[in-house]
Design a protein around this motif. Structure first.
Motif, short mmCIF file in Angstrom:
data_model
loop_
_atom_site.label_atom_id
_atom_site.label_comp_id
_atom_site.label_asym_id
_atom_site.label_seq_id
_atom_site.Cartn_x
_atom_site.Cartn_y
_atom_site.Cartn_z
N UNK A 101 0.84 -1.21 0.00
CA UNK A 101 0.00 0.00 0.00
C UNK A 101 0.87 1.25 0.00
N UNK A 102 1.93 1.24 0.80
CA UNK A 102 2.83 2.39 0.87
C UNK A 102 3.55 2.60 -0.47
N UNK A 103 3.98 1.51 -1.09
CA UNK A 103 4.69 1.62 -2.36
C UNK A 103 3.78 2.18 -3.46
N UNK A 104 2.57 1.63 -3.55
CA UNK A 104 1.63 2.11 -4.57
C UNK A 104 1.27 3.57 -4.32
N UNK A 105 1.03 3.90 -3.07
CA UNK A 105 0.68 5.29 -2.73
C UNK A 105 1.76 6.26 -3.15
N UNK A 106 3.00 5.92 -2.86
CA UNK A 106 4.13 6.79 -3.19
C UNK A 106 4.31 6.93 -4.70
N UNK A 107 4.25 5.80 -5.41
CA UNK A 107 4.45 5.84 -6.86
C UNK A 107 3.29 6.54 -7.57
N UNK A 108 2.09 6.32 -7.06
CA UNK A 108 0.92 6.99 -7.62
C UNK A 108 1.05 8.51 -7.48
#
Length: 243
Positions: A101-108
């Motif tokens: 979730x953190x990775x997707x949030x940051x990349x998004x």
């Protein structure tokens, strides 16, 4: 000061997202790119189905946004609520949310910022109006993200007043954020014009404090209140003729 279709105007203000810049289409494109990268391969689901899961997760967070748990975090920065939205999305798909979730949030967020851009007429209109009027912006959203947008879009130096929900502590359509700007301007309400794409937040919020308003209606949607006298604009250029 001159007579305009709005009466006598001495200051002009704008909403930011989807009024001056293209935001929502970019946000949708960016989140769908994350789904293509991370979720479609794991689930085998089409993007449309994944997007429905996202919308349910987003609305569940939105319903809790103004609670003591989330709103103080949201006012400072959007990362916490953005990550929680993706966490709920992953859980709804029975995927392990830890770390992902953190990775997707940051990349998004990074991709969304990279794709963010002004409407083609924005700078022409702002520079034209700035010669004659003090300009201001009132925008909802977290302090960090909205300040960052102004910087990325090159708009920082064009406004005499910047009012951001995350910094003021309240957003549109609530009166205090409009009234704070009016105090700084030192003008009577009928001499202030506000331009925005949201009828509920921008137009109604401005009208409720006695300001003039113009509705940015780029898609040509039906006018919510034709009797109001609020003009609808397909783009911002008519302001240069009317003001």
């Amino acid at each position: 000061m001159r007579e305009t279709p709005f009466g006598q105007v001495r200051a002009v203000g704008f909403d930011l997202d989807d009024t001056l810049c293209v935001y929502m289409p970019v946000a949708v494109q960016a989140r769908r790119a994350m789904m293509e990268r991370y979720l479609a391969p794991q689930t085998g689901l089409p993007i449309e189905t994944l997007d429905q899961h996202y919308k349910r997760a987003f609305h569940s967070v939105l319903e809790e946004l103004h609670t003591e748990r989330w709103y103080p975090l949201y006012l400072r920065e959007g990362r916490a609520t953005r990550t929680e939205t993706f966490r709920r999305l992953l859980r709804s798909l029975n995927l392990d949310a830890d770390g992902l979730a953190e990775r997707i949030s940051s990349e998004y967020a990074a991709l969304r910022e990279q794709m963010l851009h002004l409407h083609e007429e924005t700078l022409e209109v702002l520079h034209g109006l700035r010669e004659r009027y003090p300009l201001f912006v009132i925008t909802n959203g977290p302090a960090y993200e909205q300040r960052r947008e102004l910087q990325v879009l090159g708009l920082e130096g064009l406004f005499d007043i910047v009012a951001i929900e995350g910094e003021v502590g309240v957003g549109k359509p609530h009166a205090p954020i409009f009234e704070g700007v009016q105090r700084e301007l030192g003008l009577p309400s009928e001499q202030i014009l506000f331009v925005g794409n949201s009828w509920a937040h921008d137009v109604q919020g401005a009208l409720n404090v006695g300001w003039r308003a113009a509705w940015v209606n780029r898609e040509g949607e039906p006018h919510p209140d034709p009797q109001s006298g609020v003009p609808d604009l397909r783009d911002l250029r008519p302001l240069l003729e009317w003001l």
